[in-house]
Design a protein around this motif. Structure first.
Motif, PDB file in Angstrom:
ATOM      1  N   ALA A  89     -63.521  27.181   2.527  1.00 10.84           N
ATOM      2  CA  ALA A  89     -62.331  27.377   3.348  1.00 10.84           C
ATOM      3  C   ALA A  89     -61.197  26.470   2.870  1.00 10.84           C
ATOM      4  O   ALA A  89     -60.046  26.908   2.769  1.00 10.84           O
ATOM      5  N   LYS A  90     -61.515  25.231   2.562  1.00  9.75           N
ATOM      6  CA  LYS A  90     -60.494  24.293   2.103  1.00  9.75           C
ATOM      7  C   LYS A  90     -59.914  24.738   0.763  1.00  9.75           C
ATOM      8  O   LYS A  90     -58.727  24.566   0.510  1.00  9.75           O
ATOM      9  N   ALA A  91     -60.743  25.315  -0.097  1.00 14.48           N
ATOM     10  CA  ALA A  91     -60.288  25.745  -1.416  1.00 14.48           C
ATOM     11  C   ALA A  91     -59.447  27.018  -1.358  1.00 14.48           C
ATOM     12  O   ALA A  91     -58.565  27.211  -2.188  1.00 14.48           O
ATOM     13  N   LEU A  92     -59.705  27.884  -0.375  1.00 11.75           N
ATOM     14  CA  LEU A  92     -59.044  29.191  -0.360  1.00 11.75           C
ATOM     15  C   LEU A  92     -57.988  29.377   0.729  1.00 11.75           C
ATOM     16  O   LEU A  92     -57.089  30.208   0.558  1.00 11.75           O
ATOM     17  N   ALA A  95     -53.530  25.263   4.575  1.00 16.64           N
ATOM     18  CA  ALA A  95     -53.886  24.097   5.392  1.00 16.64           C
ATOM     19  C   ALA A  95     -53.783  24.407   6.882  1.00 16.64           C
ATOM     20  O   ALA A  95     -54.634  23.994   7.672  1.00 16.64           O
ATOM     21  N   GLY A  96     -52.767  25.143   7.279  1.00 19.61           N
ATOM     22  CA  GLY A  96     -52.589  25.479   8.691  1.00 19.61           C
ATOM     23  C   GLY A  96     -53.715  26.332   9.243  1.00 19.61           C
ATOM     24  O   GLY A  96     -54.228  26.075  10.337  1.00 19.61           O
ATOM     25  N   ASN A  97     -54.105  27.345   8.494  1.00 15.98           N
ATOM     26  CA  ASN A  97     -55.201  28.210   8.944  1.00 15.98           C
ATOM     27  C   ASN A  97     -56.533  27.485   8.908  1.00 15.98           C
ATOM     28  O   ASN A  97     -57.386  27.701   9.764  1.00 15.98           O
ATOM     29  N   TYR A  98     -56.710  26.627   7.934  1.00  8.08           N
ATOM     30  CA  TYR A  98     -57.928  25.814   7.872  1.00  8.08           C
ATOM     31  C   TYR A  98     -58.036  24.957   9.133  1.00  8.08           C
ATOM     32  O   TYR A  98     -59.089  24.901   9.759  1.00  8.08           O
ATOM     33  N   GLN A 103     -60.396  23.578  14.321  1.00  5.99           N
ATOM     34  CA  GLN A 103     -60.032  22.845  15.530  1.00  5.99           C
ATOM     35  C   GLN A 103     -60.974  23.142  16.675  1.00  5.99           C
ATOM     36  O   GLN A 103     -61.154  22.345  17.581  1.00  5.99           O
ATOM     37  N   HIS A 104     -61.633  24.279  16.624  1.00  4.81           N
ATOM     38  CA  HIS A 104     -62.553  24.660  17.710  1.00  4.81           C
ATOM     39  C   HIS A 104     -63.903  24.001  17.574  1.00  4.81           C
ATOM     40  O   HIS A 104     -64.761  24.167  18.416  1.00  4.81           O
TER      41      HIS A 104
END
Length: 106
Positions: A89-92, A95-98, A103-104
């Motif tokens: 997730a961090k690679a693709l 930053a906002g969507n990650y 956050q949940h």
């Protein structure tokens, strides 16, 4: 865009992804499972991640578990790598969507 150019872009994305995995992984972890990743598998992972990002952008609340479960269905070998879902997730993702996705978990 021609099919040939699309293939070149896909291969560049694939190489960039593998490079990001090496930079983002924990120093004590070996990312050898990603050596087995083929271009076709990467494209499936990338498309799945893009779909998740679209849903997040549309306001749908998704959890980390939803993302992880989907990734494991797309490419099962990553189950063996610790924190593979977070790393991918961090690679693709942006930053906002990650941040919205994770956050949940807190």
């Amino acid at each position: 865009m021609s099919a040939y150019i699309r293939i070149i872009y896909d291969k560049l994305d694939f190489l960039e992804f593998k490079q990001n995995i090496l930079f983002l992984k924990q120093p004590q972890h070996k990312a050898s499972v990603f050596n087995e990743l083929s271009l076709d598998d990467f494209l499936k992972i990338r498309d799945f991640t893009r779909d998740v990002e679209e849903k997040i952008n549309d306001g749908k609340v998704l959890s980390f578990e939803d993302y992880e479960k989907g990734l494991f269905e797309v490419w099962p070998p990553i189950r063996s790598y610790p924190a593979s879902s977070t790393l991918i997730a961090k690679a693709l993702m942006s930053a906002g969507n990650y941040d919205k996705l994770f956050q949940h978990n807190n």
